[in-house]
Each structure stands twice: as C-alpha cells, then as structure tokens.
Design a protein around this motif. Structure first.
Motif, PDB file in Angstrom:
ATOM      1  N   UNK A   8      -7.210  -1.104  -6.244  1.00  0.00           N
ATOM      2  CA  UNK A   8      -7.172  -1.102  -4.786  1.00  0.00           C
ATOM      3  C   UNK A   8      -7.745  -2.399  -4.224  1.00  0.00           C
ATOM      4  N   UNK A  43      -1.991   1.738  -3.203  1.00  0.00           N
ATOM      5  CA  UNK A  43      -2.472   0.473  -2.633  1.00  0.00           C
ATOM      6  C   UNK A  43      -1.707   0.107  -1.370  1.00  0.00           C
ATOM      7  N   UNK A  44      -0.374   0.135  -1.447  1.00  0.00           N
ATOM      8  CA  UNK A  44       0.423  -0.247  -0.276  1.00  0.00           C
ATOM      9  C   UNK A  44       0.147   0.702   0.898  1.00  0.00           C
ATOM     10  N   UNK A  79      -1.618  -9.532  -1.343  1.00  0.00           N
ATOM     11  CA  UNK A  79      -1.153 -10.793  -1.926  1.00  0.00           C
ATOM     12  C   UNK A  79       0.353 -10.738  -2.207  1.00  0.00           C
ATOM     13  N   UNK A  84       3.401  -8.683  -3.184  1.00  0.00           N
ATOM     14  CA  UNK A  84       3.180  -7.330  -2.654  1.00  0.00           C
ATOM     15  C   UNK A  84       3.247  -7.354  -1.126  1.00  0.00           C
ATOM     16  N   UNK A  85       3.819  -6.308  -0.580  1.00  0.00           N
ATOM     17  CA  UNK A  85       3.906  -6.187   0.874  1.00  0.00           C
ATOM     18  C   UNK A  85       3.469  -4.791   1.288  1.00  0.00           C
TER      19      UNK A  85
END
Lengths: 297, 297
Positions: free
Chosen positions: B44, B253-254, B272, B275-276
């Motif tokens: 995370x 996480x997202x 980062x 990743x979006x």
C-alpha cells in the motif's frame, strides 16, 4: 537489427558488483560469432536486479565491445519514471535499440501498460522491441493490445513468448498477431525450446538465451531455419532437448548461468542473491548434457 | 507490536517525488486513531516503486510523526543486497520492526527464499514480519517453509494472505500454520475482506489496507473481534462489502489511493506511473460507496 539471431548475454556479478572483465568476454564472443544483434540487460542479463548506474555501465561496456554489432538494451523497470531514465541512458551510450517489458509488482491493467509504452516511445530516438514475457512480468498481453502498441512511434519488434504446438498451430498464432501490427514491425520468438518452430512459422527473429552462451550453434540454427532447411534445423536442435527440460525445471537463467560457470567463462557464483545457480545433482546433470552435446563445459 | 490493528499507510507521490506533507498527515491520523502499529512501505505504501533514498526518507518521517506508535517498515527488494541495506536504514531511523516479502522477477525456489530470510534475520536487531503475498510476489509459501523461516532469529510474525471460506475453514487453516511455528510468532491476516473471519479464527493481528485510511473503523472492528463480539463485527463490516468488490476488481491499492484522493487527503494523482487511480465510472462508484458507508469522501 530486430531480425535473425539476437543473442542475450548474462551479466556475471556477485554481491559486491559486476564482473566487468567476464561480461566483456561474453560480449566479444557474441560479436566474433556473427550474431545479428546482442541483447544486454534482458532477463538473462539480470536487468531487474541492477541499479540504474550499474545498468548504464553494462550498456556502455556492451556497445564498446560489440565490434559494431547492434546492441539492444533492456530498459524495463517498475516505474515509468525509471524506464524513461534508463531509455535516456541507453541512447546516450549508443544502444541501437531498446527492449521494454512491463515489469509489475501491482498487477497492471492494459491501459496502464499502453500508457507506459506511449510515454516511453514518445521519448525515444532509437527503435523499441516490446518484450512480452508473462512468466516474469505477470502481465498477459492481448493481441489487441499488441496491435495498439505496435502503432506507436519507434516500435519495431515484438518479442513473443514461446508458443507450444506443431508448426501449423504456431503459424496460425504468428499470423493472428501479424494481422494486427504494421508490416515493418517484426515478430521474434523467445523460449529457446520453441525457437525452431517459431522461425519455421514465420518469426523474423530469435531472441535467444542459449545464443548468449553458444552463439555459433544458435547462429547456425537461425540461418538454416530462415533458409527453410527444416531437416538441418532438426539435426542441429536434437541434442539440445535435455537442455530444454532443465530450462523448464529451473528457469533458463539459472541453467545458462550454471553452464557459463561450468565452462569457466564466468566465476561462481554469478547470479544476484537470492538467485542461485544449479547445485549438486542438477549441476552434474547439466554438465553431462553439455558434454554429450559437444558444447563447451 | 505484531498484534491488534496494524494500519498500512499510502505513500502519496507523483512523477517528481513524494508528497511529504500529505504522507505526514496520513501518519498523524493513524497515530491519533490509536492503531496498534503503523505499517509504512508495504504494498500500500508503494515500497517496490521507490529508491533506497526515498524509502529511507519515508521511514524517517513515519517514525518522527507516529507519536510513539510502533512503526513497521517494509524492506522488500528483488536483491538480497538491497534488502540488507534497507533493513539497516529502517533500523537506523528507529523502526520498531520490519516487514519482508520475497519479491521476485525470476521465479524463486523455496531454498532461495529461505536463504533470503536467513541472511536478513541474521543482520537484524528488530523483529521481522514475514510478508506472504503471492498476488504481488508470485511466490507461494508452503506451510513447511513458513515453519522453517519462523524458527529463524528475530522472526516475530507472519502476515498471511486472506483466507476465503467460513469460520471453521479459516480456523483450521490458521491452526495448521500455528502448529508449525514457535508460540511467540503471531499470525496476522491481510486481505481486508477476510479480516473479520481471520480475527475470529484466531489471528492475533490484522495487517490492514483500509485501516491506513479509515483507522477508527478498523480499530473498532479489530477490538470487537478480539473480544469475540461477532455480531458487532458483522454490523461494523456490513457496509464495507461493496468496497471489497472494488478491491477484487481493481486492487486494494488503487481503490484506497482513489479514496484518499476523493477525501482530499492526498493530491491527485498519488500513484507512481504506470499505476493509475480509478477514473470515470469506477471512481464515481467508489465515491458513492464511501458516501453511503458514512466514510469520509
């Protein structure tokens, strides 16, 4: 550059650093054997385990000692930021092309991967090969995504994973992909066990792990295959079958690293911990296989 | 430290660096909510995407702003060399414990992973939690391997992935593992959707992603569960079910990064690239879920 035999070199190293002299010897052997291109910092070259500075140095040494053979440099990293920096470094030291796998920690979406290739290809002045290796990246490209990425500027090749099956099956798979990508983008096969069939099925390149250590044989197989000499290819490949069994069991990197150790081309150990080359029975078995195939041990 | 609620913080960042002010705010919220420990640089916390220097800074900020709450720092990396350096850094800045996942690029063998934990635990002066997360590391621990690693010095906890199934199934799974590890090594559940059942089944800790953003609720669930208040836990968890569906679909996480953006706790974007965070319909859906659960949006 993205056709014929592309031989991927090991990056011999230990916990204190890279063995530059051993690396240079490996590169010089490849150049002398007449490979069509030299791949450094692929999976075989341990790119994922090195710092940016170490990768810059490896790329620099490769270009310097390749005797004019085009050098393809792996620029994969988990972060787009780092990939962009690595691409810049590779270009600065004179790489002829770059190779990019969508490394992942968090599972990536197709849109995220497309975004990565979009950002990187925009920044490039050299051609890029899309590196499709779900075994290490844990990202599965769809053909549709390959088709979209292949339209991006500077994309020149796709390195596909080994395709199991008979010639007709593999031909159909290659043709399905070919129909979705521009004509100038080549398709290269990886997974050495599947290379001969891949080349017969129309792949223009073999991105080869074993070719990084046994370049003469890999060059001979590639030339025979591209000339349609099916029997000659079969004859050349037959003694290698036990090697593919070990690749499947231990991974091609560990097997080739061990073979290089056995041949005295690199010191032992030559892999970054926690990775280890083969020990005990597996190591002996590899030695016996290499001995019986007439490859150097 | 390795029992109760361990809340894992996001590391908000963008392509130019870490948003330290936003990170400190997240840490201070966790300390104020009375979590039992704060986990930073877990999955995370984007540990895999940061440089060693960035990770040192994040660990330092966390310890400095945790108001005495123990801080557990993730030290995972692909190379043993780097893990050892990160462990040293974490200890230097005052981490109370470390968390280590066997990150992989090349698929790891059990012996390689055992070697990694052996080298690292030998170097430590603080306790270590073994981070078992096959979804990101692509390494599957056997219980036998867990048993061997848990005997190593400084091993204090195992963070297991979510266990699907009813209470009895989960209890059996926890007891199978417990029988193989020393009594002082705790078992902590992760996979927030499975936390309540995991705690009911005897896990001493909840290593929580949602707890990093909604610590009051996660503390309340953990305390109720550890007091055997099954109905109260069910009542507290019920509104979260749609969140778990999004976790499954997009990764925790997202979803949590997007929730933090929606709550104004971190800037957008905060992940980062490549990743979006969630966009469009998924983002709206998350906003609606958070609104209906009474969690801040």
């Amino acid at each position: 550059m993205f056709s014929g035999l592309s031989a991927f070199a090991l990056t011999p190293l230990n916990e204190t650093g890279i063995d530059e002299a051993a690396f240079v010897r490996l590169i010089e052997r490849l150049a002398a054997a007449g490979v069509d291109s030299i791949g450094v910092l692929g999976s075989t070259g341990n790119y994922a385990y090195l710092t940016q500075a170490e990768r810059l140095r490896v790329a620099q040494l490769a270009v310097r000692h390749a005797a004019g053979v085009p050098v393809i440099v792996g620029i994969g990293a988990l972060r787009t930021r780092d990939v962009l920096a690595l691409a810049q470094d590779a270009q600065t030291v004179g790489a002829s092309g770059v190779l990019l796998a969508p490394m992942s920690y968090q599972k990536l979406s197709a849109e995220e991967v497309f975004g990565l290739y979009g950002a990187v290809t925009q920044s490039l002045t050299v051609p890029l090969c899309v590196y499709d290796n779900p075994g290490t990246t844990h990202f599965e490209f769809s053909d549709e995504l390959h088709g979209r990425i292949a339209q991006l500027p500077n994309v020149a090749s796709i390195k596909i994973p080994g395709v199991p099956g008979d010639l007709e099956t593999v031909r159909q798979r290659v043709e399905r992909l070919r129909a979705l990508i521009p004509a100038q983008v080549t398709i290269g096969i990886s997974g050495d066990a599947f290379a001969a069939t891949g080349l017969h099925a129309g792949c223009e390149a073999w991105y080869s792990v074993m070719g990084g250590l046994f370049p003469e044989l890999a060059v001979a197989i590639t030339r025979a295959a591209r000339q349609g000499q099916v029997d000659e290819v079969a004859r050349l490949c037959a003694p290698l079958a036990p090697l593919w069994t070990l690749f499947l069991q231990y991974g091609s990197l560990r097997v080739m690293a061990t073979a290089a150790e056995l041949a005295g081309l690199v010191p032992h150990p030559c892999l970054p911990l926690p990775l280890r080359s083969l020990q005990g029975e597996a190591r002996q078995q590899l030695g016996a296989i290499l001995g019986s195939t007439g490859l150097p041990v």
